[in-house]
Design a protein around this motif. Structure first.
Motif: not given
Length: 102
Positions: A1-2, A4-6, A8-9, A13, A46
């Motif tokens: 996982m990169n 940016a996705s972490k 966002k998560e 959350k 984002f």
């Protein structure tokens, strides 16, 4: 996982409350090293903006000053028998010891 996705998560959350400083702490605790500036930059690209809560101010109520009045010599009797018998004025604007006394 990169990264940016972490980010966002973690943001989703926590219901959009976490900003860059708190996301940095979460990432560092999980073993991912990233600077707060980099996280903030990624969040900005984002359009992830955290909720800014307004501080609650504990305000003390002002002390109510008791207004003292002088004696009522006029008694709403405005009829005059001669000139210069009754003078009425407002002196609330006069400064006394460099303070406005009302």
């Amino acid at each position: 996982m990169n990264l940016a996705s972490k980010i966002k998560e973690i943001f989703i959350k926590n219901n959009g409350i976490y900003g860059a400083p708190r996301i940095k702490i979460v990432l560092n605790n999980s073993g991912v090293v990233a600077s707060q500036t980099k996280i903030a930059r990624i969040m900005k690209t984002f359009k992830l903006y955290s909720v800014i809560r307004v501080k609650k101010m504990n305000r003390k109520l002002k002390e109510v000053k008791k207004i003292t009045h002088g004696p009522n010599h006029v008694n709403r009797n405005w009829s005059l028998y001669s000139k210069n018998e009754l003078w009425v004025t407002d002196v609330t604007y006069i400064l006394f010891n460099k303070k406005l006394h009302i």
